[in-house]
Design a protein around this motif. Sequence first.
Motif, PDB file in Angstrom:
ATOM      1  N   ASP B  91      33.038  29.363  45.549  1.00  0.00           N
ATOM      2  CA  ASP B  91      32.208  30.670  45.051  1.00  0.00           C
ATOM      3  C   ASP B  91      31.772  31.375  46.403  1.00  0.00           C
ATOM      4  N   VAL B  92      31.919  32.605  46.345  1.00  0.00           N
ATOM      5  CA  VAL B  92      31.520  33.396  47.513  1.00  0.00           C
ATOM      6  C   VAL B  92      30.005  33.239  47.383  1.00  0.00           C
ATOM      7  N   THR B  93      29.192  32.933  48.402  1.00  0.00           N
ATOM      8  CA  THR B  93      28.089  32.994  48.319  1.00  0.00           C
ATOM      9  C   THR B  93      27.261  34.039  49.298  1.00  0.00           C
ATOM     10  N   THR B  94      28.242  34.872  49.928  1.00  0.00           N
ATOM     11  CA  THR B  94      27.583  35.925  50.897  1.00  0.00           C
ATOM     12  C   THR B  94      27.693  36.927  50.010  1.00  0.00           C
ATOM     13  N   GLU B  95      26.776  38.087  50.448  1.00  0.00           N
ATOM     14  CA  GLU B  95      26.629  39.294  49.759  1.00  0.00           C
ATOM     15  C   GLU B  95      27.248  40.422  50.638  1.00  0.00           C
ATOM     16  N   ARG B  96      27.997  40.152  51.867  1.00  0.00           N
ATOM     17  CA  ARG B  96      28.555  41.117  52.666  1.00  0.00           C
ATOM     18  C   ARG B  96      29.946  40.849  52.658  1.00  0.00           C
ATOM     19  N   VAL B  97      30.575  42.097  52.187  1.00  0.00           N
ATOM     20  CA  VAL B  97      32.265  41.771  52.378  1.00  0.00           C
ATOM     21  C   VAL B  97      32.930  41.599  53.486  1.00  0.00           C
ATOM     22  N   PHE B 156      35.950  40.406  41.997  1.00  0.00           N
ATOM     23  CA  PHE B 156      36.015  41.785  41.840  1.00  0.00           C
ATOM     24  C   PHE B 156      34.829  42.508  41.225  1.00  0.00           C
ATOM     25  N   GLU B 157      34.381  41.641  40.080  1.00  0.00           N
ATOM     26  CA  GLU B 157      33.290  41.856  39.462  1.00  0.00           C
ATOM     27  C   GLU B 157      32.554  40.562  38.718  1.00  0.00           C
ATOM     28  N   LEU B 158      31.239  40.417  38.752  1.00  0.00           N
ATOM     29  CA  LEU B 158      30.794  39.129  38.125  1.00  0.00           C
ATOM     30  C   LEU B 158      29.391  39.812  37.475  1.00  0.00           C
ATOM     31  N   HIS B 159      29.557  39.370  36.308  1.00  0.00           N
ATOM     32  CA  HIS B 159      28.556  39.631  35.088  1.00  0.00           C
ATOM     33  C   HIS B 159      28.540  41.169  35.424  1.00  0.00           C
ATOM     34  N   GLY B 160      29.449  42.192  35.228  1.00  0.00           N
ATOM     35  CA  GLY B 160      29.282  43.403  35.430  1.00  0.00           C
ATOM     36  C   GLY B 160      28.808  44.032  36.790  1.00  0.00           C
ATOM     37  N   THR B 161      28.685  43.173  37.885  1.00  0.00           N
ATOM     38  CA  THR B 161      28.375  43.898  39.111  1.00  0.00           C
ATOM     39  C   THR B 161      29.492  43.820  40.180  1.00  0.00           C
ATOM     40  N   ASP B 162      29.593  44.969  40.674  1.00  0.00           N
ATOM     41  CA  ASP B 162      30.632  45.293  41.422  1.00  0.00           C
ATOM     42  C   ASP B 162      30.166  44.555  42.861  1.00  0.00           C
ATOM     43  N   ARG B 163      30.319  43.413  43.338  1.00  0.00           N
ATOM     44  CA  ARG B 163      29.498  42.849  44.314  1.00  0.00           C
ATOM     45  C   ARG B 163      29.949  43.242  45.506  1.00  0.00           C
ATOM     46  N   SER B 168      37.118  48.391  41.622  1.00  0.00           N
ATOM     47  CA  SER B 168      38.112  49.340  41.404  1.00  0.00           C
ATOM     48  C   SER B 168      39.503  48.970  41.891  1.00  0.00           C
ATOM     49  N   LYS B 169      39.588  47.816  42.692  1.00  0.00           N
ATOM     50  CA  LYS B 169      40.799  47.380  43.022  1.00  0.00           C
ATOM     51  C   LYS B 169      41.379  46.071  42.272  1.00  0.00           C
ATOM     52  N   ARG B 170      40.441  45.565  41.349  1.00  0.00           N
ATOM     53  CA  ARG B 170      40.959  44.551  40.441  1.00  0.00           C
ATOM     54  C   ARG B 170      42.252  44.784  39.803  1.00  0.00           C
ATOM     55  N   PRO B 171      43.337  44.066  39.798  1.00  0.00           N
ATOM     56  CA  PRO B 171      44.481  44.135  39.050  1.00  0.00           C
ATOM     57  C   PRO B 171      43.963  44.040  37.842  1.00  0.00           C
ATOM     58  N   LYS B 172      44.698  44.853  36.834  1.00  0.00           N
ATOM     59  CA  LYS B 172      44.395  45.029  35.392  1.00  0.00           C
ATOM     60  C   LYS B 172      44.502  43.354  34.966  1.00  0.00           C
ATOM     61  N   ALA B 173      45.928  42.865  35.352  1.00  0.00           N
ATOM     62  CA  ALA B 173      46.029  41.316  34.746  1.00  0.00           C
ATOM     63  C   ALA B 173      45.054  40.379  35.312  1.00  0.00           C
ATOM     64  N   LEU B 174      44.230  40.587  36.234  1.00  0.00           N
ATOM     65  CA  LEU B 174      43.532  39.797  36.737  1.00  0.00           C
ATOM     66  C   LEU B 174      42.166  39.372  35.933  1.00  0.00           C
ATOM     67  N   GLY B 191      37.365  28.927  36.554  1.00  0.00           N
ATOM     68  CA  GLY B 191      37.055  30.081  37.512  1.00  0.00           C
ATOM     69  C   GLY B 191      37.042  29.818  39.071  1.00  0.00           C
ATOM     70  N   GLY B 192      36.145  30.625  39.759  1.00  0.00           N
ATOM     71  CA  GLY B 192      36.111  30.650  41.095  1.00  0.00           C
ATOM     72  C   GLY B 192      36.433  31.920  41.694  1.00  0.00           C
ATOM     73  N   ASP B 193      35.718  32.488  42.564  1.00  0.00           N
ATOM     74  CA  ASP B 193      35.982  33.683  43.445  1.00  0.00           C
ATOM     75  C   ASP B 193      37.168  33.540  44.212  1.00  0.00           C
ATOM     76  N   LEU B 194      37.452  32.266  44.798  1.00  0.00           N
ATOM     77  CA  LEU B 194      38.456  32.156  45.759  1.00  0.00           C
ATOM     78  C   LEU B 194      39.213  30.720  45.433  1.00  0.00           C
ATOM     79  N   VAL B 195      40.640  30.667  45.682  1.00  0.00           N
ATOM     80  CA  VAL B 195      41.189  29.337  45.689  1.00  0.00           C
ATOM     81  C   VAL B 195      41.933  29.069  47.096  1.00  0.00           C
ATOM     82  N   VAL B 196      42.018  27.744  47.085  1.00  0.00           N
ATOM     83  CA  VAL B 196      42.701  27.196  48.514  1.00  0.00           C
ATOM     84  C   VAL B 196      43.912  26.292  47.754  1.00  0.00           C
TER      85      VAL B 196
END
Lengths: 410, 448
Positions: B91-97, B156-163, B168-174, B191-196
Amino acid sequence: MTDSSRTPFISRTHARRSGRFAVMAAALLITAGCGTSPASSGPSTPAAPNSTPAANASAAPAGADISRGVNEMLQQVQAFQSALQQGGGGSLKAAAKQLNETWASFEDAVRPRFPVQYADVEKFLSPLTAGANASVPDAKTLGQLAQQLADALQRLGQAAKDGGGQTSGNAALDQAADRYHDWTVEQVQALQRATKRFTDAVRQGDVAKAKALYPQARVYYERIEPIAETFGDLDPDIDAREGDVDPTQWRGFHRIEKALWQTGSTEGLTDVANRLDADVAQLASQIQARTIQPGEVVAGAVELLNEAATTKITGEEERYSHLDLVDLAANIEGSKQAYEAIEPIVRAQDAGLDATVQSRFRALDEALAPYRSGDGFVTYTKLKDADTRAISRAIQAAAEPLAQAAKILG
Amino acid sequence: MSNPTPPTGTNPPGWWNRRLTRREMLRTSATGALGLVVGAAVSRALWHPSPPAPAPVMGAGAALDRVPFYGDNQAGIATPQQAHLVLAALDVTTERVSDLRDLLRTWTDQAARMTQGLQLTDDASLAALPPQDTGEAVGLPASRLTVTFGFGPSLFELHGTDRFGLASKRPKALTDIPSMPRDALDPMWCGGDLVVQACADDAQVAFHAVRNLVRTAAGVAAIRWLQRGFLGMPQVPGTMSGGGQRTAAGGASDSTSGQTPRNLFGFKDGTANRAVLTEAGLRQHVWVGPNDAPAWMRGGTYLAIRQIRMHLEVWDRTSLTEQERTFGRHKASGAPFGRQDEFDPVDPAKLPPDSHVRLARGDGSVQILRRGYSYIGGLDPKTGLYDAGLCFLSFQRDPERQFIPLLRRLQEGDLLNEYTTHFGSALFAIPPGTRPGGFIGDTLLFGL
């Protein structure tokens, strides 16, 4: 005065809650840099905030220049004190302005070499300036600040003389360790008093009162745990959990905790209460008698977060009272305090690391905030896995960069 | 979980499903570096559809267990499967891209080093500091380590929030894999924001990679779930000792047998990959194509993950007839019903309609690249039965068209469902590979 954007990360609510000025005084250390500094018109205003210590050091005047600046400021402090005796007014403001101008002319040479002494001077100069410019100056406070500033300048002058302008942090590290030692002594003395109030209630058979006083004593122990653990059996005598030691030897806080919360009785606890007082008194005198090495301060800061991340977040520590979050928060406070002692040195060496550590400590406070309740915290039994996971993550996030602060030890 | 289709093209039989030998791998990187065509099998190297970035110069033998990190596609997808998997979602815990971007940059550099058998740093550690590299891979070979990174829908979007301004860059299939019949999903495994994904022929090398990357991420991303997998590599008698395809530097897991590994039910798993693991197959079924959207995903792919508990004790009390009927394949040979050989084309009419292979195959038009691993998680504390099964991993170009319909068919009617429980689920966008100086995810995050 390059750090005016920094905010205190030692929470003032903590200080108020515990009713101890020690933590408050520590908060002052950080807030000091936030004071107004009208001296920015001086001939040599501070360099870019991110200029490296090395760059500063190479361009900086020799230790003799620092001594000259210190002596000039000491005379200006005297002028300030006379102005104060004559009722303040315009001459008071002028004296404060002069102090700031002189400081601005050589503070950049001081900061990388004598970070502790630098912070020391800043701590008193900023509120003194603000106070002198207040519409109704508080003569008594300003008098104290002037004396404290003079003392800080003396220490800086001495360090400049001893250190000969070396960039080595050894003297600074030793002073940081001394300061941390002073703080642990204050804490263990507070522990002694809080423990006595607690054991008095136990001896009086007042279960409800004892339960209320228990966490107040625990806090002081948990803040200085790594130091307390260095005295052989004293830590188990005071803090062993059931099963940690031979059952016949088991005494201390948790033995009483079990009786209060499980059986709801203080019967047969008078001896245990007396011994706890004696053990804590011994701890206090031993802490007072020993010195603390700089390495212990750094390691202690990390150790306290490790404690929080292992025995506290799992609910093992306070298995009867379920006050684990109180201990956990106290561990974090103790960690912050240890970091506070070395912070100027870390900042001088690696401002980025310092900023990261401070922001992670703030994030940790925010992670704990939802679980505060009244003066304390919700009981551990109210926490769900997702809650402990969130707190644990915030601890990990702070502990990783904090461990890197050991770089100041070379 | 096997889905054979007739081999396509005119390749010599058998080469496509054979794991590359160490010698071939060496030659393959030489091909990329020098632009030479060494031979049919090598020039058609399945695991690198375009010339790879020049591999670091190293002694002969040293390169044998190093998979190039840089390239048009990330490694660890078309790479011949290694013996061990460590898979972590964060899970990404920062708020800064910018923190996220910096993390990907650091991760890329660290992964590039570790996959080449290097420590995180060449510098000696300060004695006062915790060592920068955790150290358990010191002295171990690179072990064909690959590290593959991906982005989950919640980034890309969590609970309706564009974090992070990425919505807008989320692939439709994702999107999260829609809920399926019989799902028994545990949110802690979803789930998970990132995978390694770290794969290596040595379990410790794979874990070392994930451990150090997770440590690096402290304060920016925190681990959400972790799975460990393994794969038994069948050996053909004789190839272990001095067979022509072995090299002096060969290791224990250098399987050249071309045999399909078996899952914990004892059945061959991955037979159908042979049709996908060709340059054309990868282009068609796995890599996001040059005209696909979004542009930042071109050369990437999508990773579908299902954590599937397999009820081994129940299975082991099931007759061979029933086991084979459940799969639609013969257990020993792997041949589909009505055929003799594992790789013979499936005749759907010969398979029970609700058998696993029949349903997985569908009409035969849709393929995915399976890259799963078995796992053992110990015991179920309530029952004392095995907590073991399959960490199902598949890569596909378009999960909506390929994976989701296949999964739905299986979840609705597969005879195998009686013996399995799906407890974890996740979908990740795997961005394309990168070149030295770039970073994984730069097509999405550069400049943010």
